[in-house]
Each structure stands twice: as structure tokens, then as C-alpha cells.
Design a protein around this motif. Structure first.
Motif, PDB file in Angstrom:
ATOM      1  N   ILE A 155       0.859  -1.188   0.000  1.00 13.70           N
ATOM      2  CA  ILE A 155       0.000   0.000   0.000  1.00 13.70           C
ATOM      3  C   ILE A 155       0.892   1.232   0.000  1.00 13.70           C
ATOM      4  CG2 ILE A 155      -1.876   1.229   1.215  1.00 13.70           C
ATOM      5  CD1 ILE A 155      -2.699  -1.568   0.302  1.00 13.70           C
ATOM      6  N   GLU A 156       0.966   1.827  -1.170  1.00 13.72           N
ATOM      7  CA  GLU A 156       1.849   2.977  -1.362  1.00 13.72           C
ATOM      8  C   GLU A 156       1.551   4.137  -0.420  1.00 13.72           C
ATOM      9  OE1 GLU A 156       2.552   5.476  -5.352  1.00 13.72           O
ATOM     10  OE2 GLU A 156       1.685   3.484  -5.634  1.00 13.72           O
ATOM     11  N   ARG A 157       0.283   4.348  -0.114  1.00 16.96           N
ATOM     12  CA  ARG A 157      -0.098   5.531   0.652  1.00 16.96           C
ATOM     13  C   ARG A 157       0.037   5.347   2.161  1.00 16.96           C
ATOM     14  NH1 ARG A 157      -5.060   9.030  -1.179  1.00 16.96           N
ATOM     15  NH2 ARG A 157      -3.711  10.573  -0.222  1.00 16.96           N
ATOM     16  N   ALA A 158       0.293   4.120   2.609  1.00 17.22           N
ATOM     17  CA  ALA A 158       0.504   3.917   4.047  1.00 17.22           C
ATOM     18  C   ALA A 158       1.964   4.226   4.359  1.00 17.22           C
ATOM     19  CB  ALA A 158       0.162   2.484   4.420  1.00 17.22           C
ATOM     20  N   ILE A 176      -3.207  -8.253   4.749  1.00 18.53           N
ATOM     21  CA  ILE A 176      -2.458  -7.028   4.515  1.00 18.53           C
ATOM     22  C   ILE A 176      -2.340  -6.291   5.841  1.00 18.53           C
ATOM     23  CG2 ILE A 176      -2.405  -4.784   3.327  1.00 18.53           C
ATOM     24  CD1 ILE A 176      -3.973  -5.975   1.063  1.00 18.53           C
ATOM     25  N   VAL A 177      -1.149  -5.815   6.144  1.00 19.43           N
ATOM     26  CA  VAL A 177      -0.977  -4.954   7.307  1.00 19.43           C
ATOM     27  C   VAL A 177      -0.502  -3.592   6.827  1.00 19.43           C
ATOM     28  CG1 VAL A 177       0.397  -4.524   9.385  1.00 19.43           C
ATOM     29  CG2 VAL A 177      -0.560  -6.786   8.983  1.00 19.43           C
ATOM     30  N   GLY A 178      -1.159  -2.552   7.315  1.00 18.60           N
ATOM     31  CA  GLY A 178      -0.750  -1.192   6.981  1.00 18.60           C
ATOM     32  C   GLY A 178      -0.354  -0.457   8.247  1.00 18.60           C
ATOM     33  N   LYS A 212       0.135   3.262   9.984  1.00 18.02           N
ATOM     34  CA  LYS A 212      -0.103   4.704   9.888  1.00 18.02           C
ATOM     35  C   LYS A 212       0.510   5.373  11.114  1.00 18.02           C
ATOM     36  CE  LYS A 212      -1.897   6.610   7.178  1.00 18.02           C
ATOM     37  NZ  LYS A 212      -1.391   7.016   5.823  1.00 18.02           N
ATOM     38  N   GLU A 224       0.302   8.761  13.463  1.00 13.54           N
ATOM     39  CA  GLU A 224      -0.493   9.944  13.765  1.00 13.54           C
ATOM     40  C   GLU A 224       0.112  10.613  14.990  1.00 13.54           C
ATOM     41  OE1 GLU A 224      -2.980  10.841  11.854  1.00 13.54           O
ATOM     42  OE2 GLU A 224      -3.387   8.999  10.740  1.00 13.54           O
ATOM     43  N   GLU A 237      -9.105  -6.405  11.638  1.00 17.42           N
ATOM     44  CA  GLU A 237     -10.471  -6.504  11.163  1.00 17.42           C
ATOM     45  C   GLU A 237     -10.645  -7.753  10.325  1.00 17.42           C
ATOM     46  OE1 GLU A 237     -13.979  -3.797   9.247  1.00 17.42           O
ATOM     47  OE2 GLU A 237     -12.004  -2.910   9.522  1.00 17.42           O
ATOM     48  N   TYR A 286       0.113   3.063  14.436  1.00  9.78           N
ATOM     49  CA  TYR A 286      -1.046   2.195  14.250  1.00  9.78           C
ATOM     50  C   TYR A 286      -0.678   1.019  13.353  1.00  9.78           C
ATOM     51  CZ  TYR A 286      -4.300   5.559  16.284  1.00  9.78           C
ATOM     52  OH  TYR A 286      -4.968   6.383  17.140  1.00  9.78           O
ATOM     53  N   ASP A 299      -2.503  -1.921  11.574  1.00  9.43           N
ATOM     54  CA  ASP A 299      -3.839  -2.428  11.266  1.00  9.43           C
ATOM     55  C   ASP A 299      -3.770  -3.662  10.382  1.00  9.43           C
ATOM     56  OD1 ASP A 299      -6.038  -0.749  12.441  1.00  9.43           O
ATOM     57  OD2 ASP A 299      -4.801   0.835  11.555  1.00  9.43           O
ATOM     58  N   HIS A 317      -5.607  -6.397   8.138  1.00  8.78           N
ATOM     59  CA  HIS A 317      -6.807  -6.530   7.316  1.00  8.78           C
ATOM     60  C   HIS A 317      -6.773  -7.899   6.644  1.00  8.78           C
ATOM     61  CE1 HIS A 317      -9.942  -3.664   6.464  1.00  8.78           C
ATOM     62  NE2 HIS A 317     -10.050  -4.111   5.233  1.00  8.78           N
ATOM     63  N   ARG A 353       2.786  14.061   4.498  1.00 10.77           N
ATOM     64  CA  ARG A 353       2.898  12.627   4.265  1.00 10.77           C
ATOM     65  C   ARG A 353       3.620  12.254   2.983  1.00 10.77           C
ATOM     66  NH1 ARG A 353       0.097   9.953   8.512  1.00 10.77           N
ATOM     67  NH2 ARG A 353      -1.353  11.412   9.420  1.00 10.77           N
TER      68      ARG A 353
END
Lengths: 238, 252
Positions: B34-37, B51-53, B55, B57, B76, B128, B130, B132, B167
Motif C-alpha cells: 500500500i503505497e499511501r501507508a 495485509i498490514v498497513g 499509519k 499519527e 479486522e 497504528y 492495522d 486486514h 505525508r
């Protein structure tokens, strides 16, 4: 909403990512990506990635949800927490609930629900990366997943967004365009029957501009339709 | 039917997909999925797909650890992954998965959280993690833990300008100094199994997930399922888990 932003989104007829106004991003489509599902798909438009799964038709529980003379579609659109810049808190959101509803409605006219009394067809879409136009990307993913599940359909459903920036009509908005355009118009339609099954808009447009956008979406949506067909054929040629 | 067949094969020391009892399925680790994570990884273990991303914050440090960033892990069971997964708040199993993944990372001290403090008592990065699930065919704990560490290893810290997180620019890599690996051992009758499929784990008498670090130390454990374990079972399961963890660590 509807106000012009300071960001220049289009210059000399080229958009920020180099696309021409009516050009659709690089797309990738696959089916059968989730072994557990009855049908599934992976659809990428630029950096927006949707994974869809279809389960059913299956007997619907709890029983009070059942319709005695037809099946129902249950749909959930969900964004993965890591799909955008600022983490999305898992769980239901008003936005997600609404999008789930309009995606469901986009498929109501397409399925022969009268053939499946008391059952439910579940369409689940996960946005694992978002960069604009996620609901129409979800529509394309759901269309492929339903076909991949072998559920009879009157037509496929094509999703494509249109919009307007600096007096120019554009298609397939990315995240930046989505946030800063003067208007965006997500559309889903049945390419053979030429019926629109999802239509939303926010921003401000004249009557003429809106007509122009819809016309361009339906014309260029043909490219997306061909890609869906190609993806499905490829799967069954293998 | 299928269950009986699994039992029958196990009596001969065989498995339904032809693997040895202590053999993993084919494993693919795909970092940067995931490029955006800030960091991500996809792990495909046989038909299990997660998939694990990561983030990052800006958050407030805990009062008892005023100079440290925090780790927050979620999982999830998205309904795309299995017919029994339903939309809604995380189930008991999803919560257990998140906590087991969390414990492996946290207790190994794999992230140098003290380097994630921005202003003491006031500002620090929240990391974080996450999880999935895309397709569930067993052994979610090992697949998710592996994906989590792989994602952390390629995670970057975004640039901070005043209060804004930029980001698209990064100030460096997330300080990850260890590679904890979790391997779950399942017990069926008197057999010890590695990397179960869903059909296999559904009939486990018992399971033990063990997280180990490079130096061989154990940093987290979780026993599952309804049957008790003897001390000798535990010993044997830890031994096997530690041995198999070395194989998985090579994939990072």
C-alpha cells in the motif's frame, strides 16, 4: 463546496498527473482473487484500489430480513484504516453507510432478484487504498465480482466519475481533484441498456455542463466496460 | 467427512494437502503493498491472505510513559475474507488476533518507542498497526504477525511541520530493531502441526502461539482452544515453534 480552490488542477490542457481532461487513469482488473468467496475481484484506477467479494445467494438470516418473493442485496463499502493519509477509524461511518446504499441500488436493476426468494446476495467492497473515485471503483469491482460468482445479470455495471475544474470537463477524478474540483459527479450505468443506476453530484454546474459530463462518462465508460469484459474473458480462457 | 479424513491421515502422520506436520505452506511476503501507508506488507500463506498497513499519527504520550510514542494494533475480519465473517464491531477472535500480534511486537521491544517522542508529555507518534484479512484459510496469527513486522520494517516517519504532518516527505525510517516472529503450534491427538489450514485449526484440541526474538528468547505466548496441555507438550511446542521461527525470519 463548489468554490474554486487555489490549487491549479489543470494547465495547458493537462491535469496534475499529466492526463488529458477526458483520460482515465491506468487501470488494472482481476477476478477470482479471494478463494473463499463465490465471486471476487481486484480493481485499480491509478492509486485507488478496491477488492470486492460476493457471497450468495444464500438463505437470509435473521429471518425478518427475508422477502418472500425475492432476494435482497446486502452491500458494505469499507475503507481500510491505512487506505488514506489520516488513519480511518474502523467501524461504521455515515459516509460509508450512504455509499454502501447507493452501490447496492446500482445493482438492483441488474440482478434477477425475483429468482431468489428469501435469500440474500452479499456484496462486500474493501478500499485498501484510496485516491479519489472510490465509489465508482467499487461499482466496477462489484460488477466483476457478481459476474465472477456466476450470478445471472441483465448487464454489467460500469462506474466512472466526471467533474469540472477550471471550466473543463474531466473524467476519473483522483483524490486531489475530488477535493478541489468545482463539481464531481459519480455515475454508474448499464452499458448495453444505457440506463443510469447510480448518480450523485456535489458542487455547482449548469444544466449544460451536467449533460456534457454525463454524456462523456457514458461514452468513455465504454473503455471501462471493454476492460471488464476482457478481464472476465481472460479468466475463463485460462 | 473432511474432518474424519484429516484425522485418518494424521494417524499415518500425513496432512490433507500432502505437507509434513511441521511444514509451512508456500509463503509470499510482499512489502510496500500500500503505497499511501507509512509502511505495509501483504503476506500470502497458502490461501490465507493478509495485509498490514502502518499509519503514524500525532498523539499524546501516556502519563506513565511521558517520553515515548505508543503502539496501537487493530485487526479486522473483513467480510470479504470468509463466509462466516460479518460486518460489525470486531469479534472476540479479531480482538484476540490484534492483541496477540500487538504483544509480539510490544514485548520484544522491536520499536524504539522512546525515539518517537516529539515533545515530552505532550506530543509523540502513535504507531497504528492495522491487520486486514483478505482471505482466511487458517493460521491468521502467524501470517498477521509476519506481515506486521515486515510492514514495520519498511515504515517511514513522515515529516512534521509545526502541527501538520507532511505525508509525502519523510524524516527517516521507523526505528525497528528486532524481528519478533510468532509461530503457532497446533495439537491434534498427539500430533503437533505447524501452519494449519482453516479445516485443520477448526479441529485443534489445543494451540500455542509463541513469539521469539533473534536471540532465541520468548517474548509472548497465547494458548488457545479447549483442551489442556501437559508440561511436556508445552516444552515440545515451544521447541518446535522456536525452530520454525528461524525459517520465517529469513523471509523478512
Amino acid at each position: 463546496m463548489g468554490k474554486k480552490s487555489d490549487i491549479v488542477l489543470i494547465e495547458n490542457g493537462k491535469r496534475l498527473d499529466g492526463r488529458k481532461p477526458l483520460e482515465i487513469r491506468d487501470t488494472e482488473m482481476k477476478v477470482g482473487v479471494i478463494p473463499n468467496a463465490n465471486g471476487s475481484s481486484y480493481v485499480r484506477f491509478g492509486k485507488t484500489i478496491a477488492i470486492a467479494a460476493v457471497y450468495g445467494p444464500k438463505l437470509l438470516y435473521p429471518k425478518h430480513l427475508q422477502e418472500s418473493d425475492r432476494g435482497i442485496i446486502q452491500c458494505r463499502y469499507n475503507m481500510a484504516p491505512f487506505s488514506v493519509d489520516e488513519r480511518v477509524r474502523p467501524g461504521t461511518s455515515r459516509r460509508g453507510t450512504e455509499i454502501s446504499k447507493v452501490i447496492k441500488l446500482a445493482f438492483e436493476p441488474v440482478l434477477f432478484l425475483e429468482n431468489y426468494p428469501k435469500t440474500g446476495i452479499d456484496i462486500y467492497v474493501e478500499i485498501i487504498q484510496a485516491d479519489g473515485s472510490t465509489r465508482v471503483t467499487s461499482v466496477n469491482a462489484a460488477s466483476l465480482a457478481l459476474a465472477n460468482a456466476g450470478i445471472p445479470m441483465r448487464d454489467l455495471v460500469v462506474g466512472l466519475s466526471g467533474g469540472k475544474i477550471s471550466d473543463t470537463i474531466i473524467l476519473d477524478l483522483d483524490g486531489k481533484e475530488d477535493n478541489n474540483s468545482e463539481a464531481d459527479v459519480p455515475v454508474a450505468f448499464m452499458p448495453n441498456k444505457k440506463e443510469i443506476t447510480l448518480l450523485q453530484m456535489d458542487g455547482q454546474l449548469t444544466n449544460e455542463e451536467l449533460k456534457d459530463i454525463i454524456k462523456n462518462v457514458m461514452k468513455n465508460g465504454e473503455i471501462v466496460y471493454k476492460k471488464q469484459i476482457e478481464t472476465l474473458k481472460k479468466r475463463y480462457d485460462e | 467427512m473432511r474432518t474424519n479424513y484429516i484425522f485418518k491421515l494424521l494417524e499415518k502422520g500425513e496432512r490433507i494437502d500432502g505437507r509434513k506436520l511441521d511444514e509451512f505452506r508456500e509463503i509470499k511476503v510482499l512489502p510496500n503493498a500500500i503505497e499511501r501507508a507509512e509502511g505495509s506488507s501483504r503476506v500470502i500463506m497458502g490461501k490465507t491472505d493478509v495485509i498490514v498497513g502502518i499509519k503514524l499519527e500525532i498523539g499524546v504520550p501516556f502519563p506513565d510513559m511521558p517520553n515515548m510514542g505508543t503502539l496501537k494494533t487493530g485487526a479486522e475480519f473483513s467480510p470479504i475474507a470468509h463466509k462466516d465473517f460479518e460486518p460489525g464491531p470486531p469479534s472476540e477472535d479479531a480482538t484476540e488476533l490484534a492483541r496477540v500480534v500487538d504483544r509480539g511486537i510490544r514485548e520484544s521491544d522491536c520499536i524504539e518507542l522512546e525515539k518517537l517522542c516529539i515533545t515530552e508529555k505532550e506530543k509523540a507518534w502513535d504507531v497504528y498497526v492495522d491487520v486486514h484479512i483478505i482471505n482466511h484459510d487458517g493460521n491468521l496469527i502467524d501470517a498477521s504477525s509476519l506481515a506486521a513486522v515486515s510492514a514495520l520494517l519498511n515504515a517511514r516517519i513522515p515529516k512534521l511541520e509545526d502541527k501538520t504532518v507532511i505525508r509525502t516527505e519523510f524524516t527517516g525510517k521507523l526505528p525497528v530493531v528486532k524481528k519478533p516472529i510468532t509461530v503457532t503450534i497446533g495439537k491434534i491427538m498427539n500430533n503437533f502441526l505447524v501452519d494449519p489450514t482453516k479445516d485443520e485449526e477448526d479441529i485443534f484440541d489445543s494451540r500455542l502461539s509463541v513469539a521469539t526474538i533473534e536471540d532465541g528468547k520468548i517474548c509472548a505466548m497465547q494458548k488457545g482452544n479447549k483442551t489442556g496441555l501437559k508440561e511436556s507438550d508445552v516444552e515440545e511446542m515451544i521447541k518446535l515453534s522456536t525452530k520454525k521461527a528461524k525459517e520465517l525470519r529469513k523471509l523478512l
